[in-house]
Design a protein around this motif. Structure first.
Motif, mmCIF file in Angstrom:
data_model
loop_
_atom_site.group_PDB
_atom_site.id
_atom_site.type_symbol
_atom_site.label_atom_id
_atom_site.label_comp_id
_atom_site.label_asym_id
_atom_site.label_seq_id
_atom_site.Cartn_x
_atom_site.Cartn_y
_atom_site.Cartn_z
ATOM 1 N N PRO A 116 -4.001 26.085 2.570
ATOM 2 C CA PRO A 116 -3.387 25.944 1.245
ATOM 3 C C PRO A 116 -3.392 24.499 0.748
ATOM 4 O O PRO A 116 -2.947 23.593 1.453
ATOM 5 N N PRO A 117 -3.883 24.265 -0.479
ATOM 6 C CA PRO A 117 -3.823 22.936 -1.089
ATOM 7 C C PRO A 117 -2.569 22.809 -1.938
ATOM 8 O O PRO A 117 -1.792 23.760 -2.085
ATOM 9 N N ALA A 118 -2.400 21.639 -2.551
ATOM 10 C CA ALA A 118 -1.270 21.453 -3.466
ATOM 11 C C ALA A 118 -1.453 22.285 -4.727
ATOM 12 O O ALA A 118 -0.490 22.808 -5.299
ATOM 13 N N GLY A 119 -2.705 22.417 -5.178
ATOM 14 C CA GLY A 119 -3.000 23.181 -6.380
ATOM 15 C C GLY A 119 -4.491 23.447 -6.467
ATOM 16 O O GLY A 119 -5.286 22.865 -5.726
ATOM 17 N N LEU A 120 -4.859 24.330 -7.403
ATOM 18 C CA LEU A 120 -6.253 24.754 -7.558
ATOM 19 C C LEU A 120 -6.609 24.801 -9.035
ATOM 20 O O LEU A 120 -5.871 25.379 -9.840
ATOM 21 N N ILE A 121 -7.740 24.186 -9.394
ATOM 22 C CA ILE A 121 -8.255 24.228 -10.764
ATOM 23 C C ILE A 121 -9.636 24.871 -10.730
ATOM 24 O O ILE A 121 -10.496 24.475 -9.935
ATOM 25 N N LEU A 122 -9.858 25.863 -11.588
ATOM 26 C CA LEU A 122 -11.128 26.584 -11.644
ATOM 27 C C LEU A 122 -11.676 26.549 -13.061
ATOM 28 O O LEU A 122 -10.957 26.830 -14.020
ATOM 29 N N GLU A 123 -12.964 26.234 -13.184
ATOM 30 C CA GLU A 123 -13.647 26.250 -14.478
ATOM 31 C C GLU A 123 -14.806 27.243 -14.427
ATOM 32 O O GLU A 123 -15.692 27.129 -13.568
ATOM 33 N N SER A 124 -14.803 28.224 -15.313
ATOM 34 C CA SER A 124 -15.941 29.146 -15.492
ATOM 35 C C SER A 124 -16.424 29.730 -14.163
ATOM 36 O O SER A 124 -17.613 29.738 -13.852
ATOM 37 N N THR A 141 -9.800 27.815 -16.481
ATOM 38 C CA THR A 141 -10.363 27.801 -17.831
ATOM 39 C C THR A 141 -11.614 28.678 -17.884
ATOM 40 O O THR A 141 -12.320 28.845 -16.886
ATOM 41 N N HIS A 142 -11.882 29.211 -19.087
ATOM 42 C CA HIS A 142 -13.080 30.038 -19.270
ATOM 43 C C HIS A 142 -13.409 30.120 -20.761
ATOM 44 O O HIS A 142 -12.514 30.126 -21.606
ATOM 45 N N GLY A 143 -14.692 30.159 -21.072
ATOM 46 C CA GLY A 143 -15.133 30.349 -22.449
ATOM 47 C C GLY A 143 -15.230 31.827 -22.780
ATOM 48 O O GLY A 143 -15.685 32.623 -21.955
ATOM 49 N N THR A 144 -14.821 32.198 -23.989
ATOM 50 C CA THR A 144 -14.824 33.613 -24.362
ATOM 51 C C THR A 144 -16.231 34.150 -24.610
ATOM 52 O O THR A 144 -16.449 35.366 -24.623
ATOM 53 N N ALA A 145 -17.209 33.259 -24.793
ATOM 54 C CA ALA A 145 -18.590 33.680 -25.066
ATOM 55 C C ALA A 145 -19.537 33.329 -23.914
ATOM 56 O O ALA A 145 -20.746 33.213 -24.113
ATOM 57 N N ASP A 146 -18.981 33.188 -22.727
ATOM 58 C CA ASP A 146 -19.793 32.875 -21.546
ATOM 59 C C ASP A 146 -20.629 34.096 -21.187
ATOM 60 O O ASP A 146 -20.094 35.140 -20.828
ATOM 61 N N ARG A 147 -21.955 33.974 -21.293
ATOM 62 C CA ARG A 147 -22.843 35.101 -20.991
ATOM 63 C C ARG A 147 -23.334 35.080 -19.551
ATOM 64 O O ARG A 147 -23.769 36.107 -19.038
ATOM 65 N N GLY A 189 -3.199 35.232 -5.978
ATOM 66 C CA GLY A 189 -1.898 35.483 -5.364
ATOM 67 C C GLY A 189 -0.806 34.536 -5.807
ATOM 68 O O GLY A 189 0.344 34.693 -5.428
ATOM 69 N N SER A 190 -1.144 33.545 -6.617
ATOM 70 C CA SER A 190 -0.166 32.559 -7.060
ATOM 71 C C SER A 190 0.835 33.164 -8.043
ATOM 72 O O SER A 190 0.467 33.953 -8.921
ATOM 73 N N SER A 191 2.083 32.754 -7.918
ATOM 74 C CA SER A 191 3.108 33.168 -8.884
ATOM 75 C C SER A 191 3.169 32.199 -10.049
ATOM 76 O O SER A 191 3.887 32.439 -11.024
ATOM 77 N N THR A 192 2.434 31.092 -9.960
ATOM 78 C CA THR A 192 2.385 30.098 -11.037
ATOM 79 C C THR A 192 0.921 29.865 -11.394
ATOM 80 O O THR A 192 0.262 29.009 -10.809
ATOM 81 N N LYS A 193 0.434 30.646 -12.329
ATOM 82 C CA LYS A 193 -0.971 30.561 -12.711
ATOM 83 C C LYS A 193 -1.110 30.598 -14.223
ATOM 84 O O LYS A 193 -0.327 31.230 -14.921
ATOM 85 N N ARG A 194 -2.145 29.928 -14.714
ATOM 86 C CA ARG A 194 -2.344 29.818 -16.152
ATOM 87 C C ARG A 194 -3.837 29.877 -16.452
ATOM 88 O O ARG A 194 -4.640 29.184 -15.815
ATOM 89 N N LEU A 195 -4.212 30.705 -17.411
ATOM 90 C CA LEU A 195 -5.601 30.853 -17.833
ATOM 91 C C LEU A 195 -5.745 30.326 -19.250
ATOM 92 O O LEU A 195 -5.121 30.831 -20.182
#
Length: 315
Positions: free
Chosen positions: A193-201, A242-248, A263-269
């Protein structure tokens, strides 16, 4: 001769559904094997295996000297370290005074870290981040040939190296990954487990990408290979996505599936309206990043309000 022609033809078709994932100015700010295998112990190094057919098109490395290596900012220090099997790996690191977070960044499936120097400089200056970007084996100055197992081992070695250089426990690091790098970061987070996780596309699973773009040949990709949607269920740390709505290439539905499974209880998209795969980061992201890092420093209570929230679609 015929066998070679068939193999070449299959590779050409497969490559059609995995587009090159790289931007000239860096990223958009502006069931898998254990990562703690016995092969990492001294005296038990195993020879690396050759890439499988699907791995040969998944990984699209640019070897040194390809890339803008001459644009390395003065604030970037070059870091060398070893993978568990002895492969020599390369990274760049920037340090901030009193950093808001210490970040390990996992890049996408193509190019090399030389594309990220100017972005690293901006992130250091604007967000007070100590940051390390590393090249997987076979990329840039890193030795070897890329395989999923090897790349995951490389990422674990990079995490350990950054923790040592920054003088903090691995569990205090922030993991950040884009596209393929997001899948790598998820596997790291599931392992420790890290302190936090950031994901792009980031995709839900490698097999689902293959099923979408080349269903007739997707059987070549094992279902447990980079199965992010399965792994992220065990990841409990705070998540910013984060994610683009037109990502093909990696459709929004995959990002939403991944977010739902986390599984996180603190997540944001956070969504970018009309954003594609290489432009899926909303304009609100810099402020969101600062708030995310500040909340991690402040402790779990400051993140409770973000639980389950879905960010507004950015123009």
């Amino acid at each position: 001769m015929v066998g070679a022609q068939i193999c070449s033809g299959v590779l050409a078709v497969l490559a059609a559904f995995w587009a090159v994932d790289v931007r000239a100015d860096g990223p958009g700010l502006f069931k898998s094997p254990s990562l703690s295998s016995s092969s990492s112990r001294k005296g038990t190094k195993a020879p690396p295996r050759k890439p499988s057919l699907d791995e040969r098109f998944l990984f699209q490395p640019a070897k040194y000297p390809a890339g803008p290596w001459d644009q390395k900012p003065a604030c970037c220090e070059e870091v060398s370290f070893e993978a568990p099997d002895g492969a020599s790996l390369n990274a760049w690191m920037v340090r901030a005074d009193e950093p808001a977070a210490v970040v390990l960044y996992c890049h996408g499936n193509s190019g090399n870290l030389s594309l990220y120097g100017r972005w690293m400089e901006r992130v250091r200056e604007k967000h007070r981040l100590t940051l390390m970007v590393f090249d997987y084996r076979g990329y840039g100055k890193s030795e070897g040939e890329a395989t999923v197992d090897g790349v995951l081992a490389d990422a674990a070695a990079a995490r350990a190296k950054l923790a040592t250089l920054a003088g903090c426990p691995e569990e205090k690091l922030l993991l950040w990954g884009r596209s393929l790098g997001g899948a790598v970061a998820i596997q790291l987070a599931a392992d420790k487990p890290p302190a936090g996780l950031i994901l792009e596309s980031t995709f839900s699973s490698f097999r689902e990408v293959a099923d979408l773009h080349q269903p007739a040949l997707s059987w070549l990709v094992p279902r447990d290979r980079l199965n992010s949607v399965e792994a992220i269920g065990g990841v409990k740390c705070p998540l910013l996505q984060t994610h683009g709505t037109a990502d093909r290439l990696i459709p929004l539905a995959m990002g939403e599936k991944l977010h739902e499974a986390a599984g996180s209880s603190t997540k944001r998209l956070l969504l970018k309206e009309g954003g594609d795969h290489n432009n899926g980061t909303p304009e609100t992201f810099p402020a969101e990043l600062d708030a995310f890092c500040a909340a991690l420093s402040a402790g779990p209570r400051s993140l409770q309000g973000a639980a389950g929230k879905r960010g507004a679609v950015a123009p």
